[in-house]
Write an enzyme that holds these catalytic residues in place. Structure first.
Site, PDB file in Angstrom:
ATOM      1  N   ASN A   1     -10.216  -0.012   0.109  1.00  0.00           N
ATOM      2  CA  ASN A   1      -8.747   0.043   0.117  1.00  0.00           C
ATOM      3  C   ASN A   1      -8.239  -0.498  -1.216  1.00  0.00           C
ATOM      4  O   ASN A   1      -8.377  -1.681  -1.503  1.00  0.00           O
ATOM      5  CB  ASN A   1      -8.222  -0.798   1.284  1.00  0.00           C
ATOM      6  CG  ASN A   1      -6.712  -0.757   1.416  1.00  0.00           C
ATOM      7  OD1 ASN A   1      -5.998  -0.395   0.480  1.00  0.00           O
ATOM      8  ND2 ASN A   1      -6.217  -1.139   2.586  1.00  0.00           N
TER       9      ASN A   1
ATOM     10  N   HIS B   1      -3.128   7.237   2.317  1.00  0.00           N
ATOM     11  CA  HIS B   1      -3.560   5.931   1.824  1.00  0.00           C
ATOM     12  C   HIS B   1      -4.961   5.670   2.353  1.00  0.00           C
ATOM     13  O   HIS B   1      -5.234   5.836   3.542  1.00  0.00           O
ATOM     14  CB  HIS B   1      -2.587   4.857   2.318  1.00  0.00           C
ATOM     15  CG  HIS B   1      -3.101   3.467   2.167  1.00  0.00           C
ATOM     16  ND1 HIS B   1      -3.659   3.016   0.995  1.00  0.00           N
ATOM     17  CD2 HIS B   1      -3.158   2.431   3.051  1.00  0.00           C
ATOM     18  CE1 HIS B   1      -4.038   1.747   1.161  1.00  0.00           C
ATOM     19  NE2 HIS B   1      -3.753   1.387   2.395  1.00  0.00           N
TER      20      HIS B   1
ATOM     21  N   CYS C   1       0.803  -1.225   0.000  1.00  0.00           N
ATOM     22  CA  CYS C   1       0.000   0.000   0.000  1.00  0.00           C
ATOM     23  C   CYS C   1       0.836   1.274   0.000  1.00  0.00           C
ATOM     24  O   CYS C   1       0.328   2.345  -0.325  1.00  0.00           O
ATOM     25  CB  CYS C   1      -0.950   0.001   1.191  1.00  0.00           C
ATOM     26  SG  CYS C   1      -2.115  -1.379   1.206  1.00  0.00           S
TER      27      CYS C   1
END
Length: 328
Positions: A285, A255, A113
């Site tokens: 996500n 993020h 990520c």
């Protein structure tokens, strides 16, 4: 040395949507439970006939158009992903071919990520040193094909998407440039978020399939704690590096992991939530894609504008983390 700047931005979200109500039919959960704990309402799923490289091409063409550039001007392609189309070749090679780019250096970067921030860091080094002038940095993930839809802790979180920044050499007097970038890793915490099976240590086998060890596994409470810590620390590191205070930052684009993590980071920084770009309710996500996708959405709706000072921050499996400040 030279400085780099963002010349163009683009993103792509697949048309197919998986809502919380869809997940209620697949796993023991509820929309209310998901929203309360994560803030996520929807996530997107790539078409079954497409993959990570196809999403990159769609995002990349939009970024080229925004930059007013053609693909033959690109010197380097970096695809930040943990979900390439194949074990080999790199997704970046497929993107190079599908975009019709010249015979240029193209490679994948896997920092989970945090990948996009890592990618900006790397692109900046190539531009700073004069090796290359124009670099396409992609963040792209096809995570829905790696999820165990019997595992409530992970399947509710992730979606598919791609985003792209075109980084270019800034003129000497250009006020807009990438001011600083930082990246870290704590490999001792790798087992908090990993997919154990399917690599070379534990190759794909009947046992791997039967045990489901090829699926993503996460220790949620520990990840939450470490994500909050590392993202807040990374933000302070970036601001300290260029002598900026939180009130001098126009936007934070974090993020997009979990709204509760974003709120915790904002609290640590004493930073107003209304100045944090959040798209997690719409996208879930999307790992390395989440920052460029959120950035593009905020740019398209007018929140992010040229001349603003923007802080990017991320954490991911590894555990990796990173931050960057740019004057857009």
């Amino acid at each position: 040395m030279f400085r780099s700047k963002v010349a163009g931005v683009g993103s792509f979200l697949p048309e197919k949507v998986i809502t919380n109500f869809d997940l209620e039919k697949m796993v023991e959960t509820s929309s209310e439970w998901i929203i309360q704990r994560t803030g996520i309402e929807r996530r997107h799923m790539v078409d079954e006939n497409e993959g990570t490289s196809d999403m990159c091409v769609r995002a990349g063409n939009k970024a080229l158009a925004h930059a007013g550039m053609t693909v033959d001007q690109i010197d380097l392609i970096i695809v930040c992903t943990l979900t390439p189309d194949y074990k080999m070749p790199a997704a970046a090679c497929l993107v190079q071919a599908k975009l019709g780019a010249r015979n240029i250096m193209s490679f994948d970067l896997n920092a989970a990520c945090s990948g996009f921030v890592y990618g900006l860091f790397v692109a900046d080094q190539f531009i700073k040193t004069g090796v290359y002038k124009n670099v396409m940095v992609f963040g792209a993930e096809n995570l829905t094909r790696l999820l165990n839809y019997k595992d409530r802790d992970t399947c509710i979180l992730f979606g598919d998407a791609a985003g792209c920044f075109i980084m270019t050499r800034a003129e000497e007097n250009d006020p807009n440039y990438l001011m600083t970038a930082h990246a870290h890793a704590e490999g001792s915490l790798a087992e908090l978020l990993w997919a154990k099976g399917g690599g070379t240590r534990y190759p794909f086998s009947q046992e791997v399939w039967d045990t489901g060890s090829h699926y993503m596994q996460m220790k949620g409470k520990e990840i939450f704690k470490n994500a909050t810590r590392t993202m807040a620390t990374a933000c302070h590191e970036a601001m300290d590096a260029v002598n900026l205070k939180p009130d001098q930052i126009d936007w934070i684009v974090p993020h997009q992991a979990n709204m509760r993590i974003t709120e915790a980071v904002a609290s640590h920084l004493d930073f107003p939530m209304e100045k944090i770009v959040s798209t997690v309710h719409e996208t879930g996500n999307t790992s390395a894609a989440s920052i460029p996708v959120a950035f593009d959405i905020a740019m398209q709706d007018g929140r992010i504008q040229r001349g603003q000072t923007i802080l990017l921050t991320a954490f991911g499996a590894g555990l990796t983390s990173g931050s960057a400040i740019l004057r857009f």
